[in-house]
Design a protein around this motif. Structure first.
Motif, PDB file in Angstrom:
ATOM      1  N   ARG A 191      10.392  54.840  -6.564  1.00 27.39           N
ATOM      2  CA  ARG A 191       9.502  55.846  -7.127  1.00 27.39           C
ATOM      3  C   ARG A 191       9.522  57.098  -6.268  1.00 27.39           C
ATOM      4  N   THR A 239       8.773  57.112 -11.766  1.00 22.96           N
ATOM      5  CA  THR A 239       9.528  55.889 -11.510  1.00 22.96           C
ATOM      6  C   THR A 239      10.984  56.139 -11.853  1.00 22.96           C
ATOM      7  N   ARG A 274      13.220  50.954 -11.994  1.00 25.12           N
ATOM      8  CA  ARG A 274      12.131  49.999 -12.208  1.00 25.12           C
ATOM      9  C   ARG A 274      12.494  48.592 -11.739  1.00 25.12           C
ATOM     10  N   ASP A 281      12.082  51.029  -2.731  1.00 32.41           N
ATOM     11  CA  ASP A 281      10.701  50.615  -2.486  1.00 32.41           C
ATOM     12  C   ASP A 281      10.577  49.099  -2.507  1.00 32.41           C
TER      13      ASP A 281
END
Length: 265
Positions: free
Chosen positions: A29, A34, A37, A73
């Motif tokens: 992100r 975003t 995903r 992330d």
């Protein structure tokens, strides 16, 4: 959302099918946006994988994660069977992963052979540049890879776009890259220039020493040079198929359907 379509096999390169790179559940992100995903991707030894998708789908973000420029992330990256945390571009290069972007990172005012050794210059015991050795090695390597240029002594600014792109690719391969990430290498090129790069990719595939992920918008070229194609949509890989089992019409229909769905049509 379309579930990923997968096919087995080793692609058209006749390789062993050994997976050299796996991306597992990677997300990224940027603030409220975003970019990725839940990306799952695999790359086999000697394979050329085409990565397609709309602008803004996250293709370049994924490549920047794989070359160490961005940190994911969540999720993990597995290289040759071992999970790795890519700390920087230099760290990724030390592990054999390198990327070539549209800006190429070439210095226009320097010669071809100086660009081939940029940041990795050969020096004499006196610490002076060993220009003779760099010139000789650059010429041998480019000739071995089938890259035709007037001379390694010419400034890269005087070369065509295809020649410049080929030099950037050759530099990565010479620097022991075993996984090569190409971000739209055929963008804004004419047929002749594009053919030069496609021939270079074919030669690398024939040798089987380098595995390649190539972002491209020309699906005909993807089918021509790649072993497998992945479609990135909504931050996920939604299509994964051998190019020998798909068609230009199928790829076009997938993207058109997504375009219409996104606009409520």
């Amino acid at each position: 959302m379309t579930k990923a379509t997968t096919h087995g096999g080793t692609g058209t390169n006749g390789g062993t099918g050994t997976t050299v790179l796996s991306v597992e559940h990677v997300a990224k992100r940027f603030g409220a946006v975003t970019a990725l995903r839940d990306v799952n991707l695999r790359l086999r030894r000697g394979e050329v994988l085409g990565l397609i998708g709309d602008n803004g789908a996250g293709k370049s973000t994924l490549l920047k994660i794989l070359c160490g420029f961005h940190r994911p992330d969540s999720g993990r990256i597995v290289l040759n069977g071992d999970e790795v945390t890519l700390k920087s571009v230099e760290h990724a290069r030390s592990l054999g992963i390198d990327a070539v972007y549209q800006d190429l990172a070439l210095v226009n005012e320097l010669t071809v052979y100086h660009n081939m050794f940029l940041g990795r210059e050969k020096v004499r015991p006196t610490r002076l540049l060993n220009n003779r050795a760099m010139r000789r090695v650059a010429a041998e390597h480019l000739r071995d890879m089938g890259v035709n240029i007037p001379s390694v002594d010419v400034e890269v600014a005087k070369l065509s776009g295809g020649q410049r792109q080929a030099i950037a690719v050759a530099r990565s391969v010479y620097s022991d890259a075993r996984i090569l990430l190409l971000d739209e290498p055929l963008a804004a090129m004419g047929a002749k220039e594009g053919a030069l790069i496609l021939d270079l990719v074919r030669d690398l595939k024939r040798r089987g020493e380098v595995s390649i992920i190539i972002i491209a918008h020309n699906y005909a070229q993807v089918l021509e040079v790649c072993d497998r194609v992945n479609l990135l949509q909504h931050g996920e890989i939604t299509f994964d198929k051998a190019t020998s089992d798909t068609s230009l019409q199928e790829l076009t229909d997938l993207v058109v359907a997504e375009y219409r769905a996104a606009r409520g049509g």
